[in-house]
Design a protein around this motif. Structure first.
Motif, mmCIF file in Angstrom:
data_model
loop_
_atom_site.group_PDB
_atom_site.id
_atom_site.type_symbol
_atom_site.label_atom_id
_atom_site.label_comp_id
_atom_site.label_asym_id
_atom_site.label_seq_id
_atom_site.Cartn_x
_atom_site.Cartn_y
_atom_site.Cartn_z
ATOM 1 N N GLN A 54 0.515 -1.248 -0.372
ATOM 2 C CA GLN A 54 -0.251 -0.062 0.222
ATOM 3 C C GLN A 54 0.621 1.675 -0.207
ATOM 4 N N GLU A 55 1.816 1.336 0.760
ATOM 5 C CA GLU A 55 2.406 2.198 0.546
ATOM 6 C C GLU A 55 3.522 2.555 -0.502
ATOM 7 N N ALA A 56 3.694 1.232 -0.838
ATOM 8 C CA ALA A 56 4.510 1.731 -2.774
ATOM 9 C C ALA A 56 4.218 2.565 -3.047
ATOM 10 N N VAL A 57 2.082 1.447 -3.272
ATOM 11 C CA VAL A 57 0.886 2.455 -4.790
ATOM 12 C C VAL A 57 1.059 4.132 -3.827
ATOM 13 N N ARG A 58 0.891 4.667 -2.901
ATOM 14 C CA ARG A 58 0.862 5.598 -2.369
ATOM 15 C C ARG A 58 2.412 6.606 -3.153
ATOM 16 N N GLN A 59 3.224 5.940 -2.995
ATOM 17 C CA GLN A 59 4.568 6.713 -3.020
ATOM 18 C C GLN A 59 4.862 6.702 -4.546
ATOM 19 N N LEU A 60 4.192 5.851 -5.853
ATOM 20 C CA LEU A 60 3.573 5.662 -6.798
ATOM 21 C C LEU A 60 3.423 6.500 -7.451
ATOM 22 N N VAL A 61 2.049 6.842 -6.678
ATOM 23 C CA VAL A 61 1.506 7.644 -7.513
ATOM 24 C C VAL A 61 1.747 9.067 -6.504
ATOM 25 N N ALA A 62 2.753 9.487 -6.402
ATOM 26 C CA ALA A 62 2.757 10.739 -5.999
ATOM 27 C C ALA A 62 3.803 11.067 -6.683
ATOM 28 N N HIS A 63 4.640 10.039 -6.849
ATOM 29 C CA HIS A 63 5.393 10.557 -8.313
ATOM 30 C C HIS A 63 4.924 10.838 -8.962
ATOM 31 N N LEU A 64 3.515 9.264 -9.698
ATOM 32 C CA LEU A 64 3.655 10.012 -10.816
ATOM 33 C C LEU A 64 2.392 11.414 -10.860
ATOM 34 N N TYR A 65 2.004 12.087 -9.943
ATOM 35 C CA TYR A 65 1.465 13.270 -9.741
ATOM 36 C C TYR A 65 2.172 14.150 -9.647
ATOM 37 N N GLU A 66 3.471 14.231 -9.367
ATOM 38 C CA GLU A 66 4.465 15.155 -9.082
ATOM 39 C C GLU A 66 4.884 15.320 -10.295
ATOM 40 N N ASN A 67 5.419 13.853 -11.140
ATOM 41 C CA ASN A 67 6.807 14.494 -12.558
ATOM 42 C C ASN A 67 5.703 13.902 -13.566
ATOM 43 N N ARG A 68 4.565 14.646 -14.734
ATOM 44 C CA ARG A 68 3.679 13.760 -14.935
ATOM 45 C C ARG A 68 4.306 13.876 -16.541
ATOM 46 N N GLU A 69 5.581 13.757 -16.359
ATOM 47 C CA GLU A 69 6.481 13.751 -17.829
ATOM 48 C C GLU A 69 7.520 12.680 -17.873
ATOM 49 N N PRO A 82 12.871 3.708 2.755
ATOM 50 C CA PRO A 82 12.656 2.434 1.987
ATOM 51 C C PRO A 82 12.229 3.452 0.588
ATOM 52 N N GLY A 83 12.852 3.134 0.236
ATOM 53 C CA GLY A 83 12.290 3.048 -2.129
ATOM 54 C C GLY A 83 10.385 2.232 -2.281
ATOM 55 N N LEU A 84 10.619 2.603 -3.309
ATOM 56 C CA LEU A 84 9.820 1.931 -3.643
ATOM 57 C C LEU A 84 9.765 0.146 -4.176
ATOM 58 N N PHE A 85 11.617 0.357 -4.654
ATOM 59 C CA PHE A 85 11.631 -1.125 -4.777
ATOM 60 C C PHE A 85 12.102 -1.688 -3.745
ATOM 61 N N ASP A 86 12.577 -1.306 -2.750
ATOM 62 C CA ASP A 86 12.979 -1.987 -1.255
ATOM 63 C C ASP A 86 11.963 -2.451 -0.526
ATOM 64 N N LEU A 87 10.644 -1.494 -1.075
ATOM 65 C CA LEU A 87 8.952 -2.143 -0.092
ATOM 66 C C LEU A 87 8.702 -3.541 -0.942
ATOM 67 N N LEU A 88 8.898 -2.871 -2.392
ATOM 68 C CA LEU A 88 7.683 -4.660 -2.803
ATOM 69 C C LEU A 88 9.105 -5.854 -3.125
ATOM 70 N N ALA A 89 10.124 -5.645 -2.890
ATOM 71 C CA ALA A 89 11.553 -7.232 -2.803
ATOM 72 C C ALA A 89 10.489 -8.072 -2.303
ATOM 73 N N PRO A 90 10.171 -8.245 -0.890
ATOM 74 C CA PRO A 90 10.031 -9.144 -0.840
ATOM 75 C C PRO A 90 8.624 -9.955 -1.133
ATOM 76 N N TYR A 91 7.767 -9.553 -2.101
ATOM 77 C CA TYR A 91 6.196 -9.846 -2.259
ATOM 78 C C TYR A 91 6.672 -9.991 -4.016
ATOM 79 N N ARG A 92 8.184 -10.016 -4.586
ATOM 80 C CA ARG A 92 8.401 -9.879 -5.859
ATOM 81 C C ARG A 92 8.404 -11.555 -6.286
ATOM 82 N N ALA A 93 7.676 -11.723 -7.036
ATOM 83 C CA ALA A 93 7.345 -13.569 -8.084
ATOM 84 C C ALA A 93 8.532 -13.194 -8.715
ATOM 85 N N TRP A 94 9.960 -14.119 -7.870
ATOM 86 C CA TRP A 94 10.954 -14.376 -9.765
ATOM 87 C C TRP A 94 10.780 -15.640 -9.414
#
Length: 96
Positions: A54-69, A82-94
């Motif tokens: 959920q925090e990764a979604v918030r961070q990515l949405v904030a990034h997309l909202y602030e940086n529209r190009e 912790p960055g987006l990739f750090d938050l998602l690493a434990p859930y990534r299916a490799w």
């Protein structure tokens, strides 16, 4: 159905006006699709959705909202831990 609400993102981004609610909702959808593809599991399959995702979604949405190009000119960028990739690493299916 989104895992986070427009109100949640607006609180995260400190947005008080309703002018961009439709835009924010679209960015939530895009962020959730991107994160689901990145980790290899649709977010709808999580019940409940872990807070780091959920925090990764918030961070990515904030990034997309602030940086529209796609590119930024004349700006120095730095990851915030912790960055987006750090938050998602434990859930990534490799798969190899």
């Amino acid at each position: 159905m989104s895992i986070i609400s427009v109100a949640d993102v607006k609180a995260h981004c400190n947005i008080t006006l309703a002018d961009d609610d439709v835009l924010i909702a679209a960015k939530i959808d895009a962020a959730e699709e991107w994160i689901g593809a990145f980790i290899g599991t649709p977010l709808a399959e999580f019940d409940p959705v872990p807070e780091p995702i959920q925090e990764a979604v918030r961070q990515l949405v904030a990034h997309l909202y602030e940086n529209r190009e796609a590119t930024l000119v004349g700006v120095t960028m730095a990851d915030v831990s912790p960055g987006l990739f750090d938050l998602l690493a434990p859930y990534r299916a490799w798969c190899f």
